[in-house]
Design an enzyme around this catalytic site. Structure first.
Site, short mmCIF file in Angstrom:
data_model
loop_
_atom_site.label_atom_id
_atom_site.label_comp_id
_atom_site.label_asym_id
_atom_site.label_seq_id
_atom_site.Cartn_x
_atom_site.Cartn_y
_atom_site.Cartn_z
N ASP A 55 25.40 28.05 105.02
CA ASP A 55 26.40 29.15 104.67
C ASP A 55 27.72 28.43 104.35
O ASP A 55 28.11 27.54 104.57
CB ASP A 55 26.40 30.17 105.87
CG ASP A 55 25.18 31.12 105.92
OD1 ASP A 55 24.60 30.96 105.41
OD2 ASP A 55 25.32 31.48 107.18
N TYR A 268 23.86 38.29 101.27
CA TYR A 268 23.84 37.92 102.61
C TYR A 268 24.41 39.00 103.50
O TYR A 268 25.74 39.53 102.97
CB TYR A 268 24.54 36.64 102.78
CG TYR A 268 24.40 36.01 104.04
CD1 TYR A 268 23.00 35.64 104.73
CD2 TYR A 268 25.65 35.52 104.85
CE1 TYR A 268 22.85 35.04 105.85
CE2 TYR A 268 25.33 34.99 106.11
CZ TYR A 268 24.25 34.75 106.62
OH TYR A 268 24.19 34.08 107.92
#
Length: 331
Positions: A55, A268
């Site tokens: 991420d 996400y």
């Protein structure tokens, strides 16, 4: 291949931070991740190109850095860092086309947070075990949060409850039968007796509508979903628990076993940002014009400001393809 989160951490049996040496941390590969690291190492030869795709926030950047350390990749010339926010072919190809290096500023920010957690928790937790109950933990966030809750609870306990009453009447037009509700204003009623006395005076009164004001009201759409607002809306409208909401969102993000293939259907789902990518805005506007007509297309897209402390690592939660309708994406 997935590391499934953090692979290294400070040791559990000691402080793991050398305060005398500029708070230098000592990291160990977590017991439950030793097999993960071992497996990853078997896949990396001397000519292997390694792409770190964790991420984009500080936790993800730190996981990438720890992987580099644990897998001995510091001297790997082919090491690249990429970031994508949706599991779609265009997004992944775009990420591969624009690699970067690890952002050590984010890595150091995460390390500072972890070190502070350890310094606070390592000293406070044993005190909690001794004074309150064994097994309790403290940290730089938990400790302050508990203090805020305690202060708020004390405010609630110290609050003096005041009784008040209100009167709402239903008015009906004698000729048309149209009706509406109106609430009595500017009269303070502190108990039932006062309310009944006012009601008695109003029972036989005559009422007249002296003016009617009509106006158009523009309502701004709610901001795009963040993790917290998605959870709130799923609870309010669907009765979902937080766990169920995030499980469904994970499935939509991964896009597993969907008729459209293995591409994800949403971006996400762990984000604190209301920002939308330029591509997403363009696609949404094209769809509005095509499906609903130009008259429904705003002259320019709305812009939403992020909260002051938002990390903005990921954009808001949105469909990866706004033109995909429910029939197309059924399991």
């Amino acid at each position: 291949m997935a590391s499934m989160g953090h692979v290294r951490d400070l040791p559990k049996s000691k402080l793991g931070i050398d305060v005398a040496k500029n708070f230098e941390p000592t990291y160990l590969i977590s017991k439950e991740k030793k097999n993960v690291i071992k497996d990853l190492k078997t896949k990396i030869g001397k000519d292997t190109h390694v792409w770190i795709a964790t991420d984009e926030d500080r936790e993800g950047e730190a996981i990438g850095w720890h992987l580099v350390q644990a897998l001995d990749l510091e001297k790997n010339k082919d090491l690249k860092r990429i970031v994508f926010h949706e599991i779609t072919q265009p997004a992944i190809l775009d990420a591969i086309a624009h690699p970067r290096s690890l952002d050590l500023h984010k890595v150091n920010a995460q390390q500072a947070r972890r070190i502070l957690d350890r310094l606070v928790g390592y000293e406070l937790s044993p005190l909690l075990w001794k004074k309150i109950r064994y097994g309790l933990s403290a940290g730089r966030v938990q400790s302050v949060a508990v203090r805020l809750i305690v202060d708020r609870e004390r405010e609630i306990e110290a609050f003096n409850v005041e009784e008040y009453w209100s009167i709402t009447a239903q008015f009906t037009h004698p000729d048309t039968g149209e009706s509406f509700e109106a609430k009595l204003a500017k009269v303070k009623m502190g108990n039932e007796a006062e309310a009944k006395a006012v009601l008695k005076e109003l029972e036989d009164a005559m009422y007249e509508v002296t003016s009617v004001e009509e106006k158009e009201v523009n309502r701004t759409p709610a901001p795009p979903f963040t993790t917290s607002t998605l959870q709130q809306e799923a609870s309010r409208k669907l009765g979902f628990s937080v766990k169920k909401t995030m499980s469904v969102a994970q499935g939509l993000y991964e896009g597993v076993e969907l008729a459209t293939g293995h591409e994800g259907l949403i971006t996400y789902m762990r984000t604190d940002s209301t920002r939308l990518s330029d591509n997403a805005i363009r696609d949404a506007r094209n769809m509005i014009q095509r499906v609903l007509g130009k008259e429904y297309l705003p002259e320019k897209p709305l812009e939403y400001r992020n909260k002051k402390n938002a990390q903005d690592a990921h954009e808001a939660i949105r469909p990866t393809d706004p033109s995909a309708n429910p029939d197309q994406v059924q399991r």
